[in-house]
Design a protein around this motif. Structure first.
Motif: not given
Ligand code: WTA
Length: 657
Positions: A391-394, A416-419, A518-523, A532-534
């Motif tokens: 979790v957290g990034e690609p 691989d969990t996106w959220w 496929w997640l490609m990162g923030r736009v 971690h989001r900054l």
């Molecule tokens: C990224 C964390 C790719 C994405 C749970 C999202 C991911 C931001 C994934 C949210 C993943 C999180 N693959 N990218 N499995 N999981 N992201 O709010 O850019 O800290 O918008 O939540 O992390 O980050 P946040």
């Protein structure tokens, strides 16, 4: 980047779940069918897995989008669902928390014990005047009391705002003020990297003279003794946990609260300088946190030992340490410290000691384990692991393969969990007993979740194409707003695709020919450093708050270890230059300054001192060009710059360094 993406999309490896795993899996293919046939009915069924003091009759009220209400006329108590009901079902002796302190001390806390503790804390909160709707800030290390504090706040219907213990006093102050917290729960300190990292002093500093700041809202500070470090004490305001909690009554009946009662605020970085207080409520949030924890992590609460390594200061720690697993009656590891203290095999030692079966961590951690080498985990027995999560990034395919082979014995499924903080719970992931896994792809929307990839106008891009990730239907654990700022909520997430009514996630994505995502990162101007989001803007405003800095621009540059790294370009004030002939040491000072202002995670990897920043004629900083410089690429199209020469000057100044 694009050649890397093309390479990723030609990934052809597929890994089917082991037959025995699939046969016993909690999440089945049938879930997709049920959800497709009746989405709301499907979520209503999931919600009924919880205990409702008053059953709901309406599932979703979407009459005033984007302000959703789920299970609105139902009433429940979130803490009762995570504690009492397991005890009442005869599972009080089941271990809830297998806690491991960084120095090696440990504690086992059963559901009965945790329930008892939370009841006492709830009584203390009531004695301190905390009522439903009041805000409580939690600034704690990863100790059982942190989980108990969250649940006690929930139990009395109040709202917690957990602030990551690595954040500075300044960041803590902003968050306390924005939420108007009446109480802060903290510890003297906690163990990190082999020593006690103080917390209470930062609380004292955050609460010290506010000058012209907002009215002091905090009435009390409740302090757990953990670090044993010296701290100052304000009589009448400060209370020791070990004095008031054991003395309080263990009788406390959980009262029902409406499904939409606010549960927590969690601050996260956006595209502006001010962090957003993401607001989550009770019934829908708990429904989706519990459901996803069960089906995505394939949780069998009677037999599994689950370990999510996230800190409770992040949303992953809320949904997949505190609420999801405890609502499901899971037994989980809670570890206080860093994965490499006191030795690089610390994580593997813990997995071996407790027989961890489900392990959920971030790609940045996996990459750092890879760097140390597979000989370290090879010294431990990791055969208990049967499921891995990310979790957290690609997660790059190389890290994915390493994860599977070194930690997963070559066969554990990986989810691989996106959220996001905003989505509250997992939205895109394989179901581990159903889906053939593809290294590097988060794959498919969960049952009951509607996701699409669209172009700038909101039209679906279709298979084989890239675009913007959107959520096309409301979901139970969706954020209900930004604390105190409904306009910003609408503007940030819903304005872009207003006519379609889509939630815009801020992420770029591609659909492959099988329809996998496929997640490609923030736009946007949000960076992702070690998961971690900054916010670029937040760091820029910290930099210009330094006496030396006239202007600053921050970009996220690709980094092998951390995914992205913070790179800052600063223009120094003329007045500062005339006072200080030498600028030696300033770079180090500015890096430390940001760490002190925001927290160590925001410390720039590089700070470049430049004479100018690239701007458009309307004065907008062109971060895209600075990213080219930071990543050592040839600088892209500069024709929209007000001064087209500025980039060669900057490149010269950066390489000279
Ligand atoms: C990224 C964390 C790719 C994405 C749970 C999202 C991911 C931001 C994934 C949210 C993943 C999180 N693959 N990218 N499995 N999981 N992201 O709010 O850019 O800290 O918008 O939540 O992390 O980050 P946040």
């Amino acid at each position: 980047m694009s050649s890397q993406i093309d390479h990723l999309l030609t990934e052809t490896r597929r890994f089917a779940p082991p037959a025995a795993f699939a046969a016993a899996a909690v999440g089945t293919a049938e879930l997709y069918e049920r959800a497709a046939a009746d989405r709301e009915g499907f979520w209503a069924d999931q919600a009924r897995e919880l205990h409702w003091h008053t059953p709901f009759t309406q599932t979703l009220d979407w009459s005033n989008p984007p302000f959703a209400k789920w299970f609105d006329d139902g009433e429940l108590n979130v803490a009762y669902n995570c504690l009492d009901r397991h005890v009442e079902a005869g599972n009080g002796d089941r271990v809830a928390l297998l806690w491991e302190g960084e120095p090696g001390d440990d504690r086992r806390v059963t559901y009965a014990e945790l329930t008892d503790e939370v009841k006492r804390v709830a009584n203390v909160l009531t004695e301190l005047g905390i009522e439903a709707g009041d805000r409580v800030a939690i600034y704690m290390p990863m100790i059982p009391e942190a989980v108990a504090a969250m649940l006690a706040v929930a139990r009395v219907g109040a709202v917690h705002s957990v602030v990551f213990g690595g954040f500075s006093a300044d960041s803590l102050r902003t968050r306390i003020d924005d939420a108007g917290a009446k109480l802060v729960i903290t510890a003297d300190g906690g163990y990190r990297k082999g020593k006690v990292s103080p917390l209470k002093p930062a609380v004292d500093q955050a609460l010290a003279d506010r000058g012209s700041g907002p009215q002091q809202s905090v009435e009390h500070v409740l302090v757990v003794r953990r670090g044993g470090n010296d701290i100052e004490w304000t009589d009448g305001r400060d209370l020791w946990w070990h004095e008031v909690v054991p003395a309080a009554s263990a009788e406390h009946e959980a009262q029902p609260f409406p499904a939409e009662n606010p549960l927590f605020i969690l601050y996260t970085s956006g595209t502006t300088g001010k962090p957003k207080g993401i607001l989550h409520t009770s019934g829908g949030y708990l429904t989706q946190a519990a459901f996803t924890n069960r089906v995505v992590h394939d949780l069998h609460p009677e037999t599994d030992v689950y370990w999510c390594t996230a800190d409770i200061g992040w949303v992953t720690g809320h949904s997949y340490v505190t609420y999801g697993p405890l609502a499901n009656g899971a037994t989980q590891v809670l570890y206080e410290g860093t994965p490499d203290t006191p030795h690089p095999g610390r994580s593997w030692e813990i997995i071996q000691k407790y027989g961890v079966t489900i392990y959920y961590t971030a790609p940045t951690a996996i990459r750092s384990f890879m760097k140390v080498g597979r000989q370290v985990p090879a010294e431990f027995d990791l055969s208990s692991i049967r499921l891995l999560g990310s979790v957290g990034e690609p997660i790059n395919p190389e890290a994915w393969m390493w994860y599977r082979s070194v930690l997963g014995g070559g066969e554990a499924p990986i989810v691989d969990t996106w959220w996001q903080t905003e989505t509250g719970a997992i939205m895109i992931s394989a179901l581990p007993g159903v889906t053939e896994a593809k290294p590097g792809s988060a794959q498919v929307a969960l049952p009951g979740i509607s996701i699409d990839v669209v172009d700038e106008n909101g039209g679906p891009v279709g298979e084989g194409n890239g675009g913007l990730l959107v959520i096309t239907e409301p979901w139970p654990s969706m954020l209900r707003g930004i604390w105190g700022d409904p306009d910003r909520f609408v503007e940030t997430y819903w304005a872009k695709f207003d006519s379609q009514g889509y939630y815009f996630a801020g992420d770029g994505a591609r659909l492959d020919d099988d329809g996998d995502i496929w997640l490609m990162g923030r736009v946007d101007d949000v960076m992702n450093v070690s998961g971690h989001r900054l916010s670029t803007t937040e760091i820029e405003s910290a930099l210009v708050g330094n006496e030396a800095v006239a202007e600053a621009a921050v970009v996220g540059a690709a980094d092998e270890a951390t995914g992205q790294a913070v790179v800052a370009f600063c223009v120094i004030k003329q007045s500062y230059m005339t006072k200080h002939e030498e600028l030696d040491g300033l770079v180090g000072e500015l890096r430390a300054w940001v760490a002190q202002q925001i927290g160590a995670i925001a410390r720039p990897r590089d700070v470049y001192l430049v004479t100018e920043l690239p701007k458009t004629r309307s004065g907008k900083i062109m971060r895209r060009l600075l990213r080219d410089v930071a990543e050592g690429r040839e600088v892209g199209d500069t024709t929209t710059l007000a001064d087209t020469m500025v980039m060669s000057t900057i490149s010269g100044q950066v390489t000279k360094k």
